[in-house]
Design an enzyme around this catalytic site. Sequence first.
Site, short mmCIF file in Angstrom:
data_model
loop_
_atom_site.label_atom_id
_atom_site.label_comp_id
_atom_site.label_asym_id
_atom_site.label_seq_id
_atom_site.Cartn_x
_atom_site.Cartn_y
_atom_site.Cartn_z
N PRO A 256 0.75 87.23 45.61
CA PRO A 256 0.11 86.26 46.51
C PRO A 256 -1.08 85.52 45.90
O PRO A 256 -1.18 84.30 46.03
CB PRO A 256 -0.31 87.12 47.70
CG PRO A 256 0.69 88.24 47.73
CD PRO A 256 0.97 88.54 46.29
N GLY B 253 -1.20 84.11 53.85
CA GLY B 253 -0.62 84.78 52.70
C GLY B 253 -1.34 84.43 51.41
O GLY B 253 -2.40 84.97 51.08
N CYS B 254 -0.78 83.49 50.68
CA CYS B 254 -1.29 83.20 49.33
C CYS B 254 -2.63 82.47 49.34
O CYS B 254 -3.41 82.62 48.40
CB CYS B 254 -0.24 82.41 48.56
SG CYS B 254 1.27 83.38 48.27
N VAL B 255 -2.91 81.70 50.40
CA VAL B 255 -4.23 81.06 50.47
C VAL B 255 -5.30 82.12 50.69
O VAL B 255 -6.33 82.14 50.00
CB VAL B 255 -4.26 80.00 51.59
CG1 VAL B 255 -5.67 79.46 51.79
CG2 VAL B 255 -3.30 78.86 51.27
N THR C 132 -5.79 84.29 47.56
CA THR C 132 -6.51 83.55 46.53
C THR C 132 -7.98 83.42 46.89
O THR C 132 -8.85 83.56 46.02
CB THR C 132 -5.87 82.16 46.34
OG1 THR C 132 -4.52 82.33 45.92
CG2 THR C 132 -6.62 81.35 45.30
#
Length: 213
Positions: A122, A151-153, A156
């Site tokens: 992710p 998720g990936c936001v 990060t």
Amino acid sequence: MSEQEDLAANYQRAFGKRIGYGERPALILIDFVQAYFDPDCALYAGVDSALASALRLQKAARAAGVPVIYTNVVYTPGGADGGRFWQKSMTLQNFEAGSPMGRWPDGLTVDQGELVITKQYPSAFFGTSLASTLASMGVDTLIHTGLSTSGCVRATCVDCCSHGFIPIIAREAVGDRHPGPHEANLFDMDAKYGDVESEADVLRYLETRKQQA
């Protein structure tokens, strides 16, 4: 939290600070790939407005001389490099090498010299060169756009904070498949890890970078 105290007031007592923008930003477009825009794909999220916002920020960043970075997800056939994430998810086969679901959607172009980070997990930082690249560029602020918010936001953003960079999340330029997790994760990121700002505010900030270039 008492019954009389609302959520915002409760969080304000513990998480009310703002970080603010730094001096050397970069813009990241996280996983804007076809899977989220194809209604026949299980990952479809109806996030055209988030892409449109990210493209406006992309244009402003380029005009200001601010680095623009992209991420995508690519797995070997069968997902041997996907580990537990592949095991948990029902959808990551859409990102096997060569899948059309992994291509950039219509309207998104990567200019020559712009960096593409290919990841398997992710966070755009996990197992990639992103942190060292940002450090070598002298970047102190990473403006987040992309998919998905929960998720990936979010992953990060948390790693961005952990690596010592300022996370700025452009509200209109991130999206998710449902407003519930979208709004909950914007709230949580803004409370604990970075600053969620409007597209208009981020555009104003990028204009100041242009003036100082």
